[in-house]
Design a protein around this motif. Structure first.
Motif, PDB file in Angstrom:
ATOM      1  N   LYS A  33       0.882  -1.071   0.076  1.00 33.97           N
ATOM      2  CA  LYS A  33      -0.195   0.071   0.202  1.00 33.97           C
ATOM      3  C   LYS A  33       0.736   1.008  -0.147  1.00 33.97           C
ATOM      4  O   LYS A  33       0.548   1.991   0.708  1.00 33.97           O
ATOM      5  N   TYR A 240     -11.679  -3.076  15.208  1.00 35.16           N
ATOM      6  CA  TYR A 240     -12.383  -1.934  14.043  1.00 35.16           C
ATOM      7  C   TYR A 240     -12.200  -0.252  14.004  1.00 35.16           C
ATOM      8  O   TYR A 240     -11.469   0.264  13.564  1.00 35.16           O
ATOM      9  N   GLN A 243      -8.415   0.658  13.682  1.00 35.62           N
ATOM     10  CA  GLN A 243      -7.776   0.179  12.056  1.00 35.62           C
ATOM     11  C   GLN A 243      -7.150   2.098  11.042  1.00 35.62           C
ATOM     12  O   GLN A 243      -6.817   1.796  10.752  1.00 35.62           O
ATOM     13  N   GLN A 244      -8.998   2.761  11.232  1.00 33.91           N
ATOM     14  CA  GLN A 244      -7.907   4.128  10.803  1.00 33.91           C
ATOM     15  C   GLN A 244      -7.021   4.799  11.411  1.00 33.91           C
ATOM     16  O   GLN A 244      -6.301   5.219  10.432  1.00 33.91           O
ATOM     17  N   ASP A 247      -4.297   3.177   9.974  1.00 34.09           N
ATOM     18  CA  ASP A 247      -3.953   3.501   8.559  1.00 34.09           C
ATOM     19  C   ASP A 247      -3.455   4.615   8.322  1.00 34.09           C
ATOM     20  O   ASP A 247      -2.567   4.653   7.452  1.00 34.09           O
ATOM     21  N   GLU A 277      -7.638  -6.750   4.395  1.00 33.58           N
ATOM     22  CA  GLU A 277      -8.513  -5.988   4.044  1.00 33.58           C
ATOM     23  C   GLU A 277      -8.842  -4.219   3.974  1.00 33.58           C
ATOM     24  O   GLU A 277      -8.905  -4.103   2.017  1.00 33.58           O
ATOM     25  N   ARG A 278      -7.401  -4.171   4.007  1.00 34.80           N
ATOM     26  CA  ARG A 278      -7.577  -2.290   3.839  1.00 34.80           C
ATOM     27  C   ARG A 278      -5.822  -2.116   2.345  1.00 34.80           C
ATOM     28  O   ARG A 278      -5.340  -1.297   2.422  1.00 34.80           O
TER      29      ARG A 278
END
Length: 290
Positions: A33, A240, A243-244, A247, A277-278
């Motif tokens: 990524k 969850y 995750q933000q 990221d 998944e990201r």
């Protein structure tokens, strides 16, 4: 007997609920990524006897390569301990003894006197999951304990690396406030009624962790009915939420060493799968047997 205590104490002290199958390590390399350099994810056990504490060369090297340390809590925050101390008593004044019969009161009173030097009355208004941590510490059966989070924080300070937290003390305490008080108290009693069995299961869990046996840990915890009831609250939703933040960190300049309870790594809602998944590549870095 550990089954009854696992959701409460293992989550708060050891964070070793179901970790998923087919994982070969506690250390994972994160790339892809458009990352300019790799970061690492490490599954911790929050408390372990000093004699069982091991820091493998590959884990140490991954930490030293990283620019920042990310933990569940910002452990180098000078206000952290003060905040924790201010929250150990139940905010609504609920008492452990209000859910106990005379025999159970005597059992808990004996535990406190044997391990803390004072009886139940001193701890009666304490939050049950805090007492669970005290119980699990006693059941480790050693006078010297170690914390992976404490070790990494100390190393970060020595190497002048920033330390960041994924959540706050207020949030963590709020998670356990959503579990009924009487149920938490009953888990304490259950763990004391057959202490030998509880200690044996605790040592089995630690042995599996030291061996990085993710399948073994999965099989041990998958049978727990209590786990199913609180898995989403204690693990999934927090994963969850993280995750933000992660990221953004992973896309920023520099690299991260992310150390969270091993229970957060595996499964469909675990950190490894959510990162994949990201769009990240997450690969195990075997360390056991070095």
């Amino acid at each position: 007997m550990l089954k009854k205590l696992s959701v409460l104490a293992a989550a708060s002290v050891l964070s070793l609920s179901v970790v998923g199958t087919a994982q070969a390590s506690l250390l994972y390399k994160i790339t892809g990524k458009n990352m300019e350099e790799p970061s690492y994810l490490f599954g911790t056990i929050h408390l372990i006897c000093q004699s069982d504490f091991t820091m493998h060369d590959k884990t140490r090297a991954a930490f030293e390569e990283s620019d920042r340390l990310i933990l569940e809590l910002d452990m180098d925050d000078p206000a952290l301990m003060q905040s924790m101390q201010a929250k150990i008593m139940h905010p609504e004044g609920l008492r452990l003894s209000s859910h106990l019969n005379d025999a159970e009161k005597a059992l808990l009173d004996e535990f406190f006197k044997n391990n803390m030097g004072v009886g139940l009355a001193t701890f009666d208004s304490m939050r049950p999951f805090v007492v669970s941590g005290m119980l699990m510490t006693a059941q480790l059966g050693c006078t010297q304990q170690m914390s992976f989070e404490g070790y990494f924080t100390q190393q970060a300070m020595m190497q002048q690396k920033p330390v960041e937290g994924l959540e706050t003390i207020d949030f963590q305490f709020g998670v356990f406030e959503q579990i009924p008080h009487d149920e938490q108290v009953q888990w304490l009693v259950d763990a004391l009624e057959d202490e030998a069995a509880a200690k044996a299961e605790l040592q089995r869990m630690i042995s599996l962790y030291k061996a990085e046996d993710m399948d073994g840990l999965y099989n041990m915890f998958a049978e727990m009915e209590e786990y199913a009831a609180y898995k989403e609250l204690i693990l999934d939703q927090r994963n969850y939420n993280w995750q933000q933040t992660l990221d953004e960190e992973l896309q920023a300049e520099g690299s991260e060493f992310i150390a969270v309870g091993a229970g957060h790594l595996g499964g469909k809602a675990g950190m490894i799968e959510l990162l994949r998944e990201r769009g990240y590549t997450v690969e195990p870095v075997p360390t056991a047997g070095q």
